[in-house]
Write an enzyme that holds these catalytic residues in place. Structure first.
Site, PDB file in Angstrom:
ATOM      1  N   PRO A   1     -11.392  -0.355  -2.857  1.00  0.00           N
ATOM      2  CA  PRO A   1     -12.712  -1.049  -3.380  1.00  0.00           C
ATOM      3  C   PRO A   1     -13.810  -0.302  -2.936  1.00  0.00           C
ATOM      4  CG  PRO A   1     -11.363  -2.489  -1.480  1.00  0.00           C
ATOM      5  CD  PRO A   1     -10.621  -0.938  -1.796  1.00  0.00           C
TER       6      PRO A   1
ATOM      7  N   HIS B   1      -7.752   1.219   1.303  1.00  0.00           N
ATOM      8  CA  HIS B   1      -7.409  -0.097   1.692  1.00  0.00           C
ATOM      9  C   HIS B   1      -6.372  -0.082   2.655  1.00  0.00           C
ATOM     10  CE1 HIS B   1      -7.962  -4.386   1.290  1.00  0.00           C
ATOM     11  NE2 HIS B   1      -8.196  -4.270  -0.070  1.00  0.00           N
TER      12      HIS B   1
ATOM     13  N   SER C   1     -11.762 -12.035  -5.190  1.00  0.00           N
ATOM     14  CA  SER C   1     -11.801 -11.979  -3.853  1.00  0.00           C
ATOM     15  C   SER C   1     -13.050 -12.258  -3.181  1.00  0.00           C
ATOM     16  CB  SER C   1     -11.421 -10.617  -3.243  1.00  0.00           C
ATOM     17  OG  SER C   1     -11.407 -10.597  -1.768  1.00  0.00           O
TER      18      SER C   1
ATOM     19  N   TYR D   1       0.804  -1.223   0.199  1.00  0.00           N
ATOM     20  CA  TYR D   1       0.046   0.008   0.087  1.00  0.00           C
ATOM     21  C   TYR D   1       0.876   1.215   0.083  1.00  0.00           C
ATOM     22  CZ  TYR D   1      -3.893  -3.299   0.990  1.00  0.00           C
ATOM     23  OH  TYR D   1      -4.600  -4.353   0.948  1.00  0.00           O
TER      24      TYR D   1
HETATM   25  N1  COA Z   1     -20.100 -29.335   2.110  1.00  0.00           N
HETATM   26  C1  COA Z   1     -20.912 -28.632   2.683  1.00  0.00           C
HETATM   27  N2  COA Z   1     -20.940 -27.149   2.885  1.00  0.00           N
HETATM   28  C2  COA Z   1     -19.360 -26.795   2.984  1.00  0.00           C
HETATM   29  C3  COA Z   1     -18.506 -27.695   2.437  1.00  0.00           C
HETATM   30  C4  COA Z   1     -18.868 -28.793   1.906  1.00  0.00           C
HETATM   31  N3  COA Z   1     -17.651 -29.577   1.445  1.00  0.00           N
HETATM   32  N4  COA Z   1     -17.437 -26.772   2.535  1.00  0.00           N
HETATM   33  C5  COA Z   1     -17.858 -25.636   2.869  1.00  0.00           C
HETATM   34  N5  COA Z   1     -19.290 -25.522   3.427  1.00  0.00           N
HETATM   35  C6  COA Z   1     -19.875 -24.341   3.949  1.00  0.00           C
HETATM   36  C7  COA Z   1     -19.424 -23.983   5.032  1.00  0.00           C
HETATM   37  O1  COA Z   1     -19.681 -24.640   6.151  1.00  0.00           O
HETATM   38  C8  COA Z   1     -19.778 -22.253   5.022  1.00  0.00           C
HETATM   39  O2  COA Z   1     -20.939 -22.526   5.676  1.00  0.00           O
HETATM   40  P1  COA Z   1     -21.930 -21.146   6.160  1.00  0.00           P
HETATM   41  O3  COA Z   1     -22.717 -20.682   4.986  1.00  0.00           O
HETATM   42  O4  COA Z   1     -23.042 -21.632   6.926  1.00  0.00           O
HETATM   43  O5  COA Z   1     -21.032 -20.292   6.779  1.00  0.00           O
HETATM   44  C9  COA Z   1     -19.920 -22.233   3.510  1.00  0.00           C
HETATM   45  O6  COA Z   1     -20.270 -23.389   2.885  1.00  0.00           O
HETATM   46  C10 COA Z   1     -19.003 -21.606   2.852  1.00  0.00           C
HETATM   47  O7  COA Z   1     -17.769 -22.069   3.141  1.00  0.00           O
HETATM   48  P2  COA Z   1     -16.645 -21.881   1.788  1.00  0.00           P
HETATM   49  O8  COA Z   1     -17.555 -21.491   0.552  1.00  0.00           O
HETATM   50  O9  COA Z   1     -15.785 -23.166   1.676  1.00  0.00           O
HETATM   51  O10 COA Z   1     -16.009 -20.572   2.123  1.00  0.00           O
HETATM   52  P3  COA Z   1     -15.458 -20.134   3.535  1.00  0.00           P
HETATM   53  O11 COA Z   1     -16.684 -19.187   3.930  1.00  0.00           O
HETATM   54  O12 COA Z   1     -14.873 -20.998   4.200  1.00  0.00           O
HETATM   55  O13 COA Z   1     -14.566 -18.886   2.726  1.00  0.00           O
HETATM   56  C11 COA Z   1     -12.464 -18.036   1.922  1.00  0.00           C
HETATM   57  C12 COA Z   1     -13.247 -18.865   2.244  1.00  0.00           C
HETATM   58  C13 COA Z   1     -11.029 -17.970   1.345  1.00  0.00           C
HETATM   59  C14 COA Z   1     -13.227 -16.681   1.471  1.00  0.00           C
HETATM   60  C15 COA Z   1     -12.234 -17.360   3.621  1.00  0.00           C
HETATM   61  O14 COA Z   1     -11.206 -18.405   4.201  1.00  0.00           O
HETATM   62  C16 COA Z   1     -11.513 -16.083   3.683  1.00  0.00           C
HETATM   63  O15 COA Z   1     -10.134 -16.230   4.053  1.00  0.00           O
HETATM   64  N6  COA Z   1     -12.068 -15.066   3.970  1.00  0.00           N
HETATM   65  C17 COA Z   1     -11.490 -13.840   3.986  1.00  0.00           C
HETATM   66  C18 COA Z   1     -11.240 -13.154   2.539  1.00  0.00           C
HETATM   67  C19 COA Z   1     -10.931 -11.929   2.661  1.00  0.00           C
HETATM   68  O16 COA Z   1     -10.461 -11.289   3.456  1.00  0.00           O
HETATM   69  N7  COA Z   1     -11.433 -11.088   1.649  1.00  0.00           N
HETATM   70  C20 COA Z   1     -11.259  -9.651   1.495  1.00  0.00           C
HETATM   71  C21 COA Z   1      -9.865  -9.230   1.364  1.00  0.00           C
HETATM   72  S1  COA Z   1      -9.821  -7.533   1.586  1.00  0.00           S
HETATM   73  C1  HC5 Z   2     -15.300  -4.621  -0.142  1.00  0.00           C
HETATM   74  C2  HC5 Z   2     -14.769  -5.900  -0.708  1.00  0.00           C
HETATM   75  C3  HC5 Z   2     -13.191  -5.575  -0.690  1.00  0.00           C
HETATM   76  C4  HC5 Z   2     -12.261  -6.422  -1.316  1.00  0.00           C
HETATM   77  C5  HC5 Z   2     -10.923  -6.078  -1.378  1.00  0.00           C
HETATM   78  C6  HC5 Z   2      -9.862  -7.186  -1.496  1.00  0.00           C
HETATM   79  O1  HC5 Z   2     -10.104  -8.356  -1.814  1.00  0.00           O
HETATM   80  O2  HC5 Z   2      -8.567  -6.657  -1.461  1.00  0.00           O
HETATM   81  C7  HC5 Z   2      -7.529  -7.711  -1.568  1.00  0.00           C
HETATM   82  C8  HC5 Z   2      -6.633  -7.636  -0.411  1.00  0.00           C
HETATM   83  C9  HC5 Z   2      -5.589  -8.632  -0.242  1.00  0.00           C
HETATM   84  O3  HC5 Z   2      -4.660  -8.374   0.330  1.00  0.00           O
HETATM   85  O4  HC5 Z   2      -5.887  -9.560  -0.790  1.00  0.00           O
HETATM   86  C10 HC5 Z   2      -6.882  -7.258  -2.843  1.00  0.00           C
HETATM   87  N1  HC5 Z   2      -7.556  -7.512  -4.273  1.00  0.00           N
HETATM   88  C11 HC5 Z   2      -8.522  -6.627  -4.403  1.00  0.00           C
HETATM   89  C12 HC5 Z   2      -6.271  -7.076  -5.031  1.00  0.00           C
HETATM   90  C13 HC5 Z   2      -7.712  -8.837  -4.262  1.00  0.00           C
END
Ligand code: COA
Ligand code: HC5
Length: 630
Positions: A124, A347, A558, A111
């Site tokens: 975002p 961000h 994402s 950043y």
């Molecule tokens: N069978 C049935 N259900 C399942 C399953 C399976 N094999 N695997 C997963 N599920 C269910 C989970 O229990 C969960 O249930 P819920 O809806 O009741 O919560 C749901 O399906 C979603 O799970 P899944 O799709 O596997 O994803 P997740 O919620 O574990 O998310 C990531 C995965 C990578 C998105 C998460 O680990 C993460 O890191 N999130 C943060 C991302 C982030 O920071 N993004 C922004 C950056 S700025």
């Molecule tokens: C409101 C939704 C914001 C999502 C932002 C996001 O996923 O940012 C990522 C941050 C990171 O460290 O993975 C970067 N990305 C947008 C380039 C995927």
């Protein structure tokens, strides 16, 4: 155009020792949270061999065979020649000394040192469901409730009563919640910094409101410390509106859309004047900024969300609402006279999920809050922030307008509400919905380009103290096998299903590994930065074609789940890439796909359409193929 998260320090010697980083204000978390924070594990440094092996496997679907062979040799040398071992030891020493070996580096490299404009390239946007109001009273009533909701959330942050979040059954780090209110990015000529006033002795009690490019300070607390009621805020907003009717004001905020070096120079010119400096400081200190937008060009119902997405991401250009922002501000709520509403956030201080949590809370709060008339103690007129525009500043504004308008022309965003299913269908097939969607994206990309590409998915590292993100590499050996098989009529459906299941499982395994701190990307970055800090020559593995290809994310994706039916969006990170953000709901999925118009090879609408077809085809494949009898 440099890509976000492309190792960012391509050439050796460009990263300064981390002691030069201006620290983010130290959070004074006390009591309950302190105990919680201290109970969190520290981010591990994965074993060297594990990362080298997994890196090689991740390269296989995205580089040529001869490149892979070359990298294999370099990795062997790296591991056996002592260099890898020495860097690994250095990194482990850093990890023992620090609360989190990565977070300072990450903040700086991803950043604060990144010189592209925050607009489109980093910040975002979030589009909220369109509101019913069609006039200024509706707009202001809505804004007043929204502000009240933010203050309600702020009380939970201040009192440390926000429930600790969980992922995969583990408690998460809550630090980011302390970084998002009363904070702002400040441009610098080589590196930016962040100021955070929320932990000071006298935390700010005002927000900033911008209307027709004019900024106001709105005090949102009474003298006894209680927040203003919705009714009181509404009256204050009316006063602001009535004293900002002129539409010919200089769009001072547009300066914040420039690339960071240009903006840093303009910033120094701007704050030479004392009045300007005080005005800028008031924006930086404010709890949040609220942008009361003028109506945007009309769009059909079908196009509305795509148009709203660009309104959130860049404001539509200098003729529309781009000057009605301060893009360095961490959180800006945007409310248009035409019912459009959403958020843009800077961000650097936090990931999406804490911002979405705040939005979900505000939306829920607004459902309950009524405009109860309160006995009126007359409140002072909100203070208008003055700017003295010298010819030099005027010139900077004109240049910013030109550059911003080029960016606006270049960004193509397509939002789709995928109506056929949501998390329900993958779950019914015992598959991770996120992995299902990621493999569908791999299929869509392969169908369009007949190759696999380096793909980035954000994984949360918040299981660890001060954790941010690592990369889930969605293009894998198994995903490549599957996408190549899917449209091959010589392959039986049963085999396709088996390949699909394997790819989905593989993705879920990578995800689990990533959120537990065992992915490869931040570890490789850490080894590279250790080499740079040691002032030794950069190991060849970081100057290799494979490494450049691995970091050229044609798909930057994402998942940000929300309770609210909103769409999140961001720009691509390479000139010939796509940004794909999605919010999977139970029975539908909101997607935003972005691309650059200047790239002939990409097309956001086509990608969105191909993705939609891929998702449907995958469901049909599962539903039309009888399960193999055991
Ligand atoms: N069978 C049935 N259900 C399942 C399953 C399976 N094999 N695997 C997963 N599920 C269910 C989970 O229990 C969960 O249930 P819920 O809806 O009741 O919560 C749901 O399906 C979603 O799970 P899944 O799709 O596997 O994803 P997740 O919620 O574990 O998310 C990531 C995965 C990578 C998105 C998460 O680990 C993460 O890191 N999130 C943060 C991302 C982030 O920071 N993004 C922004 C950056 S700025
Ligand atoms: C409101 C939704 C914001 C999502 C932002 C996001 O996923 O940012 C990522 C941050 C990171 O460290 O993975 C970067 N990305 C947008 C380039 C995927």
């Amino acid at each position: 155009m440099l890509g976000f998260l492309r190792t960012m320090v391509g050439r050796s010697g460009m990263v300064k020792p981390s002691c030069l980083v201006r620290p983010v204000a130290v959070t004074r978390i006390t009591g309950r949270y302190l105990a919680h924070q201290e109970s969190l594990p520290k981010l591990p440094v994965p074993p060297l061999k594990q990362t080298c092996d997994r890196y090689l496997a991740a390269l296989e679907p995205i580089v040529e065979e001869d490149e892979l062979q070359h990298t294999r040799r370099l990795l062997e040398e790296f591991q056996t020649g002592g260099v890898g071992e020495r860097l690994q030891k250095g990194l482990e020493r850093r990890a023992r000394k620090m609360e989190n070996w990565l977070s300072d580096w990450w903040l700086k490299v991803a950043y604060l040192d990144y010189r592209m404009p925050v607009v489109v390239h980093s910040s975002p946007g979030v589009v909220l469901p369109r509101m019913e109001f069609h006039d200024r009273q509706g707009q202001m009533r809505f804004a007043a409730k929204m502000i009240s909701g933010v203050l309600n959330f702020k009380t939970m942050i201040d009192n440390e009563t926000l429930p600790v979040e969980h992922l995969g059954g583990q408690a998460l780090c809550m630090h980011q919640y302390y970084q998002v209110l009363s904070s702002c990015r400040i441009p610098g000529t080589k590196s930016d910094s962040i100021v955070n006033y929320s932990q000071g002795r006298r935390p700010p009690s005002h927000i900033t409101v911008v209307h027709n490019f004019q900024f106001f300070v709105l005090d949102v607390y009474n003298s006894d410390g209680t927040p203003l009621t919705v009714d009181q805020i509404y009256i204050q907003l009316e006063k602001i509106w009535n004293s900002s009717l002129q539409t010919n004001k200089e769009p001072i905020g547009i300066l914040t859309t420039q690339d960071r070096n240009t903006w840093a120079k303009a910033y120094n010119t701007l704050i030479k004047d004392r009045t300007n400096k005080e005005s800028v400081r008031a924006i930086q200190k404010s709890i949040i900024t609220v942008c009361l937008d003028a109506p945007m060009p009309r769009a059909s119902e079908e196009q509305y969300r795509s148009r709203a997405a660009v309104q959130m991401l860049h404001g539509g250009g200098s003729r529309w609402n781009s000057g009605n922002r301060w893009f360095d501000k961490t959180i800006q709520f945007i409310i248009g006279e035409d019912g459009s509403c959403g958020v843009i956030y800077e961000h650097a201080p936090a990931e999406g999920p804490p911002i979405i949590k705040l939005i979900d809370h505000v939306v829920e709060y607004m459902k309950q809050s009524e405009m109860v008339r309160t006995p009126m103690v007359p409140l002072p007129m909100p203070r208008k922030l003055r700017f003295n525009i010298t010819p030099e500043i005027k010139n900077d504004i004109e240049k910013a307008k030109q550059n911003l308008n080029i960016m606006v022309q270049d960004l193509d965003v397509r939002v789709i509400v995928f109506p056929h299913f949501g998390k329900n269908v993958p779950k019914s097939h015992k598959m991770s919905p996120d992995a299902f969607i990621q493999i569908a994206l791999q299929l869509a990309y392969y169908r369009m380009y007949k190759v696999c590409c380096a793909t980035y998915e954000s994984a949360s590292l918040r299981m660890f103290r001060l954790g941010r993100t690592d990369t889930i590499r969605s293009a894998s050996i198994d995903s490549a096998k599957f996408v190549k098989a899917m449209d091959n009529s010589a392959i039986q459906n049963m085999e396709k299903v088996a390949l699909f299941e394997k790819a989905v499982k593989g993705h879920r395994t990578y995800t689990d590994m990533a959120i537990r701190g065992q992915a490869i990307d931040r570890h490789l970055l850490g080894l590279k930065l250790t080499a740079i800090e040691d002032l030794t020559s950069l190991p060849e593995i970081f100057m290799d074609t494979s490494y450049a290809k691995a970091l050229h994310y044609n798909l930057s994706t994402s998942q940000v789940p929300a309770k609210t039916d909103c769409v999140m969006c961001f720009g691509p990170v390479v000139p010939d890439g796509y940004g794909v953000c999605y919010n999977p709901m139970d029975e539908h999925i909101n997607f935003a796909v972005s691309a650059f118009n200047s790239c002939e090879d990409t097309n956001a609408s086509r990608m969105a359409q191909t993705l939609e077809e891929a998702l449907v085809d995958l469901r049909d494949l599962l539903e039309q193929t009888p399960k193999a009898k055991l």
